[in-house]
Scaffold this active site. Structure first.
Site, PDB file in Angstrom:
ATOM      1  CG  LEU A 113      -2.000  -1.025   1.359  1.00 16.07           C
ATOM      2  CD1 LEU A 113      -2.689  -0.901   2.717  1.00 16.07           C
ATOM      3  CD2 LEU A 113      -3.008  -0.903   0.235  1.00 16.07           C
ATOM      4  CG  ASP A 114       0.250   4.531  -2.691  1.00 19.57           C
ATOM      5  OD1 ASP A 114       1.016   3.731  -3.257  1.00 19.57           O
ATOM      6  OD2 ASP A 114      -0.626   5.185  -3.280  1.00 19.57           O
ATOM      7  NE  ARG A 115       5.924   8.569   4.556  1.00 15.24           N
ATOM      8  CZ  ARG A 115       7.049   8.309   5.206  1.00 15.24           C
ATOM      9  NH1 ARG A 115       7.859   7.368   4.768  1.00 15.24           N
ATOM     10  NH2 ARG A 115       7.374   8.977   6.295  1.00 15.24           N
ATOM     11  CB  THR A 117      -2.919   3.998   1.252  1.00 13.76           C
ATOM     12  OG1 THR A 117      -2.876   4.904   0.155  1.00 13.76           O
ATOM     13  CG2 THR A 117      -4.223   3.226   1.211  1.00 13.76           C
TER      14      THR A 117
END
Length: 293
Positions: A113-115, A117
């Protein structure tokens, strides 16, 4: 098999019955048997990391599911899945050393997951499970559900499919996704289904299900519709809503459905973080079933 290769195999088998080979085995057994072999140069991902008590407590607080094959974590925002900046910064992958086995092996991330998110992220506890899940993900057998808060709700239909190609663009150390034409040489098929859960004149609570998994896909697709995700300055997201500051990306991975290595389908859920719940309450957005997740 060629005669030359067969001859080589036969000679190798014969050597195992030679007096010299038997003597070597006897010496090895007398000294305690075969010693475990370790690679001379471990990859960075395989080098054990000493974690503080606080770090161990943090990763254990994120654990929402575990069985013999897999683990599920509700990742907090502002935590990279892998990599990260700064020599002392721990990412989620580093924190998995808290669950390392006695043989020095730790669980492995299956996806990222994105940092910024938050939400559900899947981890394999064994090498066979990691291989099985990796193949299932490549075969698009993973189905993800995200919850997000956006501004400019008048730009959204009640539901729809965003079928717009994306391309990657690197600017310095930062990477971005950009909408592009289908015939662009770097174009990648990108498709997201969305549905509005609730809305008012200022914002909307939206469920998004990406069919493809491009970098920043949901963020860019929502911005393309003119309703960027709140707290996403990279793609034009509002930094204040309902008279209050939005301090982070309002994007949460709430569910993940996938084939379980032991058979059947499995769905993991991650409760929505309190800051998103609080923002929805301030905006008087009805979270429906997601209020309990």
């Amino acid at each position: 098999m060629t005669p030359k290769k067969q001859d080589k195999i036969n000679r190798k088998k014969a050597s195992r019955h030679s007096p010299q080979h038997q003597a070597a085995i006897a010496r090895r057994d007398a000294s305690g048997g075969r010693k475990p072999q370790t690679p001379k140069h471990l990859k960075a991902i395989d080098r054990p990391i000493a974690l503080s008590e606080e770090s161990v407590a943090l990763i254990k607080s994120m654990l929402v599911y575990e069985d013999a094959e897999i683990m599920g974590f509700n990742k907090i925002y502002n935590l990279s899945s892998q990599g990260g900046r700064g020599p002392d910064f721990h990412n989620l992958d580093d924190l998995l050393w808290a669950f390392a086995k006695s043989n020095g092996k730790k669980p492995r991330l299956i996806h990222r997951l994105d940092r910024d998110t938050s939400g559900i992220i899947l981890v394999a506890k064994t090498k066979p499970a990691a291989s099985f899940l990796g193949k299932a993900m490549i075969a698009r057998q993973f189905h993800k559900t995200y919850l997000l808060v956006v501004s400019n709700p008048h730009n959204l239909k009640d539901r729809g499919v965003i079928d717009v190609p994306l391309r990657r663009e690197d600017i310095g150390r930062e990477a971005y996704s950009r909408v592009c034409e289908a015939d662009h040489p770097d174009a990648l098929e990108s498709r997201t289904h969305y549905e509005v859960v609730s809305r008012n004149s200022e914002a909307a609570l939206v469920v998004a299900k990406p069919f493809t998994g491009r970098m920043h896909q949901i963020r860019v697709h929502m911005a393309h519709l003119g309703c960027p995700i709140a707290g996403d300055p990279r793609y034009g997201g509002a930094l204040s809503l309902g008279g209050g500051a939005v301090k982070r990306l309002m994007l949460h991975a709430t569910e993940l459905e996938f084939p379980h290595p032991a058979g059947g389908k499995k769905t993991l859920s991650a409760p929505v973080h309190e800051d998103i719940v609080r923002l929805c309450a301030n905006l008087e957005l009805d979270m429906g079933k997601f209020a309990q997740k």
